[in-house]
Enzyme design. Sequence first.
Site, PDB file in Angstrom:
ATOM      1  N   SER A  10     -20.599 -39.145  17.415  1.00  0.00           N
ATOM      2  CA  SER A  10     -21.748 -38.372  16.920  1.00  0.00           C
ATOM      3  C   SER A  10     -22.729 -38.042  18.045  1.00  0.00           C
ATOM      4  CB  SER A  10     -22.465 -39.173  15.831  1.00  0.00           C
ATOM      5  OG  SER A  10     -23.628 -38.471  15.433  1.00  0.00           O
ATOM      6  N   HIS A  35     -18.509 -35.112  17.514  1.00  0.00           N
ATOM      7  CA  HIS A  35     -19.060 -34.751  16.188  1.00  0.00           C
ATOM      8  C   HIS A  35     -20.451 -34.157  16.372  1.00  0.00           C
ATOM      9  CE1 HIS A  35     -19.251 -35.270  11.770  1.00  0.00           C
ATOM     10  NE2 HIS A  35     -20.512 -35.584  11.955  1.00  0.00           N
ATOM     11  N   ASP A  37     -23.614 -32.924  14.537  1.00  0.00           N
ATOM     12  CA  ASP A  37     -24.383 -32.859  13.272  1.00  0.00           C
ATOM     13  C   ASP A  37     -25.373 -31.708  13.372  1.00  0.00           C
ATOM     14  OD1 ASP A  37     -24.197 -36.378  13.084  1.00  0.00           O
ATOM     15  OD2 ASP A  37     -23.409 -34.974  11.609  1.00  0.00           O
ATOM     16  N   MET A  39     -28.196 -29.492  11.580  1.00  0.00           N
ATOM     17  CA  MET A  39     -29.126 -29.652  10.458  1.00  0.00           C
ATOM     18  C   MET A  39     -30.159 -28.520  10.453  1.00  0.00           C
ATOM     19  SD  MET A  39     -29.716 -33.751  10.686  1.00  0.00           S
ATOM     20  CE  MET A  39     -28.324 -34.858  10.907  1.00  0.00           C
ATOM     21  N   HIS A  68     -20.195 -30.543  11.869  1.00  0.00           N
ATOM     22  CA  HIS A  68     -20.595 -30.964  10.508  1.00  0.00           C
ATOM     23  C   HIS A  68     -21.841 -30.176  10.136  1.00  0.00           C
ATOM     24  CE1 HIS A  68     -22.221 -34.567   7.890  1.00  0.00           C
ATOM     25  NE2 HIS A  68     -21.946 -33.493   7.178  1.00  0.00           N
ATOM     26  N   MET A  70     -24.685 -29.384   8.067  1.00  0.00           N
ATOM     27  CA  MET A  70     -25.580 -29.854   7.009  1.00  0.00           C
ATOM     28  C   MET A  70     -26.658 -28.791   6.831  1.00  0.00           C
ATOM     29  SD  MET A  70     -25.747 -33.879   8.017  1.00  0.00           S
ATOM     30  CE  MET A  70     -25.177 -33.676   9.692  1.00  0.00           C
ATOM     31  N   MET A 139     -19.783 -38.952   3.034  1.00  0.00           N
ATOM     32  CA  MET A 139     -21.033 -39.445   3.613  1.00  0.00           C
ATOM     33  C   MET A 139     -21.329 -40.840   3.070  1.00  0.00           C
ATOM     34  SD  MET A 139     -22.015 -37.311   5.793  1.00  0.00           S
ATOM     35  CE  MET A 139     -23.559 -38.118   6.202  1.00  0.00           C
ATOM     36  N   GLY A 144     -28.793 -36.735   7.375  1.00  0.00           N
ATOM     37  CA  GLY A 144     -30.049 -36.297   7.993  1.00  0.00           C
ATOM     38  C   GLY A 144     -30.502 -37.145   9.148  1.00  0.00           C
ATOM     39  N   PHE A 145     -30.199 -38.442   9.079  1.00  0.00           N
ATOM     40  CA  PHE A 145     -30.731 -39.312  10.142  1.00  0.00           C
ATOM     41  C   PHE A 145     -29.715 -40.378  10.544  1.00  0.00           C
ATOM     42  CE2 PHE A 145     -34.940 -37.607   9.886  1.00  0.00           C
ATOM     43  CZ  PHE A 145     -35.067 -37.201   8.559  1.00  0.00           C
ATOM     44  N   GLY A 147     -29.002 -44.253  12.054  1.00  0.00           N
ATOM     45  CA  GLY A 147     -29.668 -45.550  11.891  1.00  0.00           C
ATOM     46  C   GLY A 147     -29.934 -45.985  10.465  1.00  0.00           C
ATOM     47  N   ASP A 179     -18.737 -40.993   7.541  1.00  0.00           N
ATOM     48  CA  ASP A 179     -19.886 -40.750   8.427  1.00  0.00           C
ATOM     49  C   ASP A 179     -21.092 -41.503   7.881  1.00  0.00           C
ATOM     50  OD1 ASP A 179     -21.476 -37.649   9.638  1.00  0.00           O
ATOM     51  OD2 ASP A 179     -22.036 -39.747   9.858  1.00  0.00           O
ATOM     52  N   GLY A 180     -21.643 -42.371   8.746  1.00  0.00           N
ATOM     53  CA  GLY A 180     -22.883 -43.054   8.342  1.00  0.00           C
ATOM     54  C   GLY A 180     -22.763 -44.561   8.427  1.00  0.00           C
ATOM     55  N   GLY A 201     -21.704 -43.457  15.632  1.00  0.00           N
ATOM     56  CA  GLY A 201     -23.050 -43.131  16.123  1.00  0.00           C
ATOM     57  C   GLY A 201     -23.761 -44.349  16.655  1.00  0.00           C
TER      58      GLY A 201
HETATM   59  C1  DX5 Z   1     -26.257 -38.753   9.252  1.00  0.00           C
HETATM   60  C2  DX5 Z   1     -25.663 -38.729  10.628  1.00  0.00           C
HETATM   61  C3  DX5 Z   1     -25.391 -40.149  11.130  1.00  0.00           C
HETATM   62  C4  DX5 Z   1     -24.874 -40.183  12.523  1.00  0.00           C
HETATM   63  C5  DX5 Z   1     -24.228 -41.525  12.823  1.00  0.00           C
HETATM   64  O1  DX5 Z   1     -26.508 -37.456   8.860  1.00  0.00           O
HETATM   65  O2  DX5 Z   1     -24.453 -37.989  10.585  1.00  0.00           O
HETATM   66  O3  DX5 Z   1     -24.453 -40.715  10.277  1.00  0.00           O
HETATM   67  O4  DX5 Z   1     -23.945 -39.203  12.734  1.00  0.00           O
HETATM   68  O5  DX5 Z   1     -25.227 -42.411  13.117  1.00  0.00           O
HETATM   69  P1  DX5 Z   1     -25.275 -43.899  12.526  1.00  0.00           P
HETATM   70  O6  DX5 Z   1     -24.095 -44.644  13.086  1.00  0.00           O
HETATM   71  O7  DX5 Z   1     -26.586 -44.423  13.057  1.00  0.00           O
HETATM   72  O8  DX5 Z   1     -25.242 -43.778  11.053  1.00  0.00           O
HETATM   73 ZN    ZN Z   2     -22.033 -35.913  10.578  1.00  0.00          ZN
END
Ligand code: DX5
Ligand code: ZN
Length: 230
Positions: A10, A35, A37, A39, A68, A70, A139, A144-145, A147, A179-180, A201
């Site tokens: 990511s 990857h 992301d 947004m 990806h 979003m 997901m 969106g974020f 962590g 993912d996540g 990530g």
């Molecule tokens: C959410 C993101 C996160 C990121 C991975 O939208 O897609 O999932 O890529 O980060 P961690 O491992 O911190 O979830």
């Molecule tokens: Zn993603």
Amino acid sequence: MLRKNKISASLMCANFLNLAEDVTALSRGGADWLHFDIMDGTFVPNFTLGPDIVKTLRPVTKLKLDVHLMIEEPIRYVNRFAEAGSDIIVVHQEACRHLHRTIMAIKECGKIAGVSINPATNIKVLKDVLTEIDLVLVMCVNPGFAGQKFISHSVDKVKDLREMLVSYGLQDKIEIQADGNINNETSARLNFAGATNFVAGTSCIFKKGEDVYENTVKFRKHLDNLSLKP
Ligand code: DX5
Ligand code: ZN
């Protein structure tokens, strides 16, 4: 068919002051995909990357570029991301007024087509497009974020999805990506349930103050060991 587990690193979690260095470390360490992301601040309450970063990295890496989206109504930008050099384009079911048409637009660009579903979305929404897609992204956090904390029903969701794919004889055609909050523990549970592609990530590769190359090697070894388990 025993599919090799994939790492999709990511990039939103990478060090943007040394992006080329991180991409090299990821590639050398055993990542398979990058990857991205993307947004738009509307479908998800955040902004991150765009087509230009895909275009910039395309010539400097052999890794597959996994985008990806979003964003609301992603059909508007499929061509833009395809032309930028994406190999895989994943859209959210929740963001498409015409999901089938959007998937066809990705395939007309010759790209791998994926659909992502949020934690509250039932896998049933995918039923009528399964024959058209190559990947489902589950997901495991609200998008969106980075962590965030793993949403535990994601494992059962992957299991149900895998069973649905098997019931249609599509388990070898469609890959399940997660993912996540992907780390050793969550990836092991998700892999046992049927996921073989992991967005890595801040929870595993991009841990604060740790070496990206070393963490990639460790996660690669972890996933390869999982593949060996019966
Ligand atoms: C959410 C993101 C996160 C990121 C991975 O939208 O897609 O999932 O890529 O980060 P961690 O491992 O911190 O979830
Ligand atoms: Zn993603």
